[in-house]
Design an enzyme around this catalytic site. Structure first.
Site, mmCIF file in Angstrom:
data_model
loop_
_atom_site.group_PDB
_atom_site.id
_atom_site.type_symbol
_atom_site.label_atom_id
_atom_site.label_comp_id
_atom_site.label_asym_id
_atom_site.label_seq_id
_atom_site.Cartn_x
_atom_site.Cartn_y
_atom_site.Cartn_z
ATOM 1 N N GLY A 46 0.832 -1.200 0.000
ATOM 2 C CA GLY A 46 0.000 0.000 0.000
ATOM 3 C C GLY A 46 0.862 1.244 0.000
ATOM 4 C CD GLN A 51 3.442 5.843 2.562
ATOM 5 O OE1 GLN A 51 2.447 5.287 2.108
ATOM 6 N NE2 GLN A 51 4.464 5.164 3.057
ATOM 7 C CB CYS A 88 5.422 2.176 7.160
ATOM 8 S SG CYS A 88 4.960 3.679 6.275
ATOM 9 C CG LEU A 89 6.702 0.964 1.076
ATOM 10 C CD1 LEU A 89 6.104 1.279 -0.282
ATOM 11 C CD2 LEU A 89 7.798 -0.083 0.956
ATOM 12 C CG HIS A 130 -0.185 1.123 7.229
ATOM 13 N ND1 HIS A 130 0.847 0.616 7.989
ATOM 14 C CD2 HIS A 130 0.384 2.033 6.391
ATOM 15 C CE1 HIS A 130 1.982 1.221 7.628
ATOM 16 N NE2 HIS A 130 1.731 2.074 6.654
ATOM 17 C CD GLU A 131 -0.924 2.345 2.852
ATOM 18 O OE1 GLU A 131 -0.564 3.534 2.727
ATOM 19 O OE2 GLU A 131 -0.111 1.424 3.107
ATOM 20 C CG HIS A 134 0.363 6.733 5.581
ATOM 21 N ND1 HIS A 134 1.510 7.246 6.153
ATOM 22 C CD2 HIS A 134 0.641 5.435 5.295
ATOM 23 C CE1 HIS A 134 2.431 6.296 6.206
ATOM 24 N NE2 HIS A 134 1.939 5.183 5.700
#
Ligand code: NI
Length: 161
Positions: A46, A51, A88-89, A130-131, A134
């Site tokens: 995701g 991000q 997380c990226l 999670h997304e 953000h």
């Protein structure tokens, strides 16, 4: 391929709130395409627009069954609970166990501007939470499970992910 730079670690943009998408235009389509390319190249499941430095309420997710493009998404229903490892990226090397609902229903617009419902369990439910977090400047490290929660909801995903 449009690969964008992923914002990481203490970049202050990661704590900012994203704004609603109003215009469904070429610029949005390019953003969605670039976000998918960037997510796949980084082997993520995701990615949120913030991000890649764009403060708009746009998310892409692929937990193995195809790309989902979620625009102006909101959680409409949650059920149950799970404690699983999350990463997380934007926060490389900081994977940890979070406390999340087991099942999540999201309402979001697609790139045509139409509202759709998406339901996910397990990994997909975690990805939704999670997304969407953000978009409000919330990171998974804010959602870490306590020892008691881990005892009450032991991992169902002992095999490798
Ligand atoms: Ni993330």
């Amino acid at each position: 391929m449009g690969i964008r730079n992923i914002r990481k670690d203490n970049d202050p943009i990661l704590r900012k709130k994203s704004r609603k998408v109003e215009k469904f235009d070429e610029r949005l389509f390019t953003l969605l395409d670039d976000m998918a390319d960037t997510m796949y190249l980084a082997n993520g499941v995701g990615l949120a627009a913030v991000q890649v430095g764009v403060l708009r309420r746009v998310v892409v997710i692929d937990t193995g069954d195809g790309i989902m493009e979620l625009i102006n998404p909101e959680i409409v229903e949650t059920e149950g609970a799970q404690c699983e490892e999350e990463g997380c990226l934007s926060l490389p090397g900081r994977n940890n166990v979070t406390f999340r609902p087991m099942s999540v229903t999201v309402r979001a617009q697609n790139r045509d501007g139409n509202w759709c419902l998406y339901k996910g369990e397990g990994l997909k439910a975690r990805a939704f939470c999670h997304e969407l977090d953000h978009l409000d400047g919330v990171l998974f490290i804010d959602r870490l499970a306590t020892e008691d929660q881990i005892k009450e909801y032991p991992s169902n995903e002992d095999e490798e992910e």
